[in-house]
Design a protein around this motif. Structure first.
Motif, mmCIF file in Angstrom:
data_model
loop_
_atom_site.group_PDB
_atom_site.id
_atom_site.type_symbol
_atom_site.label_atom_id
_atom_site.label_comp_id
_atom_site.label_asym_id
_atom_site.label_seq_id
_atom_site.Cartn_x
_atom_site.Cartn_y
_atom_site.Cartn_z
ATOM 1 N N MET A 7 48.639 40.611 42.702
ATOM 2 C CA MET A 7 47.937 40.685 41.420
ATOM 3 C C MET A 7 48.680 39.905 40.336
ATOM 4 O O MET A 7 48.049 39.321 39.448
ATOM 5 N N ALA A 8 50.006 39.883 40.403
ATOM 6 C CA ALA A 8 50.766 39.085 39.446
ATOM 7 C C ALA A 8 50.472 37.597 39.637
ATOM 8 O O ALA A 8 50.404 36.832 38.665
ATOM 9 N N LYS A 9 50.298 37.186 40.884
ATOM 10 C CA LYS A 9 49.963 35.790 41.161
ATOM 11 C C LYS A 9 48.563 35.462 40.636
ATOM 12 O O LYS A 9 48.336 34.406 40.026
ATOM 13 N N LEU A 10 47.609 36.388 40.839
ATOM 14 C CA LEU A 10 46.263 36.179 40.308
ATOM 15 C C LEU A 10 46.263 36.186 38.777
ATOM 16 O O LEU A 10 45.452 35.502 38.148
ATOM 17 N N ASP A 11 47.173 36.943 38.189
ATOM 18 C CA ASP A 11 47.259 37.004 36.737
ATOM 19 C C ASP A 11 47.591 35.638 36.138
ATOM 20 O O ASP A 11 47.121 35.307 35.035
ATOM 21 N N ARG A 12 48.362 34.849 36.864
ATOM 22 C CA ARG A 12 48.701 33.519 36.347
ATOM 23 C C ARG A 12 47.481 32.610 36.287
ATOM 24 O O ARG A 12 47.436 31.669 35.487
ATOM 25 N N ILE A 17 43.738 36.565 31.093
ATOM 26 C CA ILE A 17 43.024 37.353 30.077
ATOM 27 C C ILE A 17 42.834 38.810 30.479
ATOM 28 O O ILE A 17 42.623 39.671 29.622
ATOM 29 N N TYR A 18 42.931 39.115 31.783
ATOM 30 C CA TYR A 18 42.670 40.493 32.236
ATOM 31 C C TYR A 18 43.935 41.362 32.315
ATOM 32 O O TYR A 18 43.838 42.569 32.546
ATOM 33 N N GLY A 19 45.099 40.758 32.167
ATOM 34 C CA GLY A 19 46.335 41.542 32.160
ATOM 35 C C GLY A 19 46.730 42.133 33.497
ATOM 36 O O GLY A 19 47.361 43.189 33.550
ATOM 37 N N TRP A 20 46.397 41.464 34.600
ATOM 38 C CA TRP A 20 46.640 42.043 35.918
ATOM 39 C C TRP A 20 48.114 42.193 36.267
ATOM 40 O O TRP A 20 48.461 43.018 37.114
ATOM 41 N N ALA A 21 48.984 41.414 35.636
ATOM 42 C CA ALA A 21 50.412 41.575 35.896
ATOM 43 C C ALA A 21 50.897 42.947 35.440
ATOM 44 O O ALA A 21 51.871 43.485 35.978
ATOM 45 N N LYS A 22 50.189 43.529 34.465
ATOM 46 C CA LYS A 22 50.554 44.857 33.971
ATOM 47 C C LYS A 22 49.690 45.956 34.565
ATOM 48 O O LYS A 22 50.177 47.037 34.906
ATOM 49 N N ASN A 23 48.367 45.708 34.687
ATOM 50 C CA ASN A 23 47.477 46.797 35.118
ATOM 51 C C ASN A 23 47.090 46.726 36.588
ATOM 52 O O ASN A 23 46.411 47.629 37.090
ATOM 53 N N ALA A 24 47.494 45.641 37.291
ATOM 54 C CA ALA A 24 47.220 45.476 38.726
ATOM 55 C C ALA A 24 45.735 45.606 39.072
ATOM 56 O O ALA A 24 45.382 45.943 40.194
ATOM 57 N N HIS A 30 37.368 37.510 41.297
ATOM 58 C CA HIS A 30 38.247 38.499 41.924
ATOM 59 C C HIS A 30 37.891 39.935 41.542
ATOM 60 O O HIS A 30 38.581 40.865 41.959
ATOM 61 N N HIS A 31 36.821 40.119 40.767
ATOM 62 C CA HIS A 31 36.358 41.466 40.446
ATOM 63 C C HIS A 31 35.422 41.977 41.549
ATOM 64 O O HIS A 31 34.690 41.207 42.166
ATOM 65 N N ARG A 32 35.436 43.282 41.743
ATOM 66 C CA ARG A 32 34.611 43.924 42.771
ATOM 67 C C ARG A 32 33.240 44.249 42.199
ATOM 68 O O ARG A 32 33.076 45.181 41.415
ATOM 69 N N ARG A 33 32.257 43.496 42.590
ATOM 70 C CA ARG A 33 30.902 43.729 42.079
ATOM 71 C C ARG A 33 30.326 45.063 42.550
ATOM 72 O O ARG A 33 29.500 45.674 41.863
ATOM 73 N N SER A 34 30.733 45.534 43.713
ATOM 74 C CA SER A 34 30.179 46.768 44.273
ATOM 75 C C SER A 34 30.611 48.001 43.487
ATOM 76 O O SER A 34 30.071 49.089 43.708
ATOM 77 N N PHE A 35 31.584 47.844 42.562
ATOM 78 C CA PHE A 35 31.989 48.975 41.765
ATOM 79 C C PHE A 35 31.045 49.210 40.598
ATOM 80 O O PHE A 35 31.238 50.097 39.776
ATOM 81 N N GLY A 36 29.996 48.387 40.514
ATOM 82 C CA GLY A 36 28.892 48.614 39.584
ATOM 83 C C GLY A 36 29.329 48.653 38.137
ATOM 84 O O GLY A 36 30.057 47.811 37.666
ATOM 85 N N ARG A 37 28.859 49.676 37.420
ATOM 86 C CA ARG A 37 29.111 49.770 35.989
ATOM 87 C C ARG A 37 30.603 49.840 35.674
ATOM 88 O O ARG A 37 31.027 49.419 34.589
ATOM 89 N N ALA A 38 31.380 50.364 36.629
ATOM 90 C CA ALA A 38 32.824 50.484 36.381
ATOM 91 C C ALA A 38 33.456 49.128 36.155
ATOM 92 O O ALA A 38 34.480 49.030 35.484
ATOM 93 N N ALA A 39 32.873 48.090 36.713
ATOM 94 C CA ALA A 39 33.440 46.752 36.594
ATOM 95 C C ALA A 39 32.771 45.940 35.499
ATOM 96 O O ALA A 39 32.956 44.738 35.421
#
Length: 215
Positions: A170-175, A179-186, A205-214
């Motif tokens: 997730m830290a690698k994806l954060d680079r 804007i999503y802060g994945w290095a901190k929130n994973a 890289h977001h999970r569409r199947s998580f519906g409204r949560a995403a």
């Protein structure tokens, strides 16, 4: 009379010792755990771990959630050294966002665990799985252990490996998507992460199947 306080990995109701008494002391029993079932983004990562009885890390590992990030990194490095010394074995598997969306998170998690067990060098006689769910796709028999990462050293080791590997990913994806802060929130649904989604929308890289949560 109240029972005395006990250490995390003593013999009271010890799932590993009960399995050894049934399968024999020489049976290779591994622990399996995952990281990343709840996030809105990124893969789910699983790890399988076997620790020999003389592995010194048995007394040091703990549920990854109770450890600081530097301590997890230190133990991860130590586990890799134990693998090189023949006193441990590790397997790592993952399921991608596309697989999570296609299969649902539960079945994708099972797939990641199966991949982790398949990458072990040792042939496991039994896998002890953290939680209450028993995956049906492993190459060996499996038993769930509720709160296993606090009861079985091999599961605790697996929890550390899975957490470190996923956090690094997730830290690698954060680079690439800072804007999503994945290095901190994973990838977990923090207030800042949700606000970034509201402002910038979803990325691949977001999970569409998580519906409204995403969203």
């Amino acid at each position: 009379m109240a029972k005395p306080k006990r250490d995390a990995f003593d013999a009271w109701d010890d799932p590993l010792e009960r399995a050894r008494s049934r399968l024999g002391a020489a049976a290779r029993i591994v622990g399996v755990d995952e990281a990343g079932r709840g996030p809105l983004a990124g893969p789910v990562v699983a790890a399988a771990a076997w620790l020999a009885e003389d592995c010194p890390l048995i007394a040091m590992v703990a549920d990854s959630k109770t450890l600081s990030a530097p301590r997890r990194e230190t133990l991860f490095a130590a586990l890799r050294l134990e693998v090189a010394a023949g006193r441990a074995d590790l397997g790592i598997g993952a399921a991608s966002v596309a697989e999570i969306d296609a299969l649902n998170i539960l079945h994708a998690n099972d797939l990641a665990m199966a991949r982790a067990v398949a990458r072990l060098t040792v042939e496991p006689a039994l896998a002890l799985i953290d939680g209450s769910w028993r995956p049906r796709t492993l190459r060996c028999p499996a038993e769930p252990v509720v709160k296993g990462d606090a009861r079985v050293p091999a599961i605790a080791a697996a929890s550390i490996v899975a957490k470190v590997v996923r956090d690094r990913a997730m830290a690698k994806l954060d680079r690439r998507h800072p804007i999503y802060g994945w290095a901190k929130n994973a990838g977990y649904p923090t207030k800042a992460h949700r606000a970034a989604i509201d402002e910038h929308g979803l990325c691949p890289h977001h999970r569409r199947s998580f519906g409204r949560a995403a969203r």
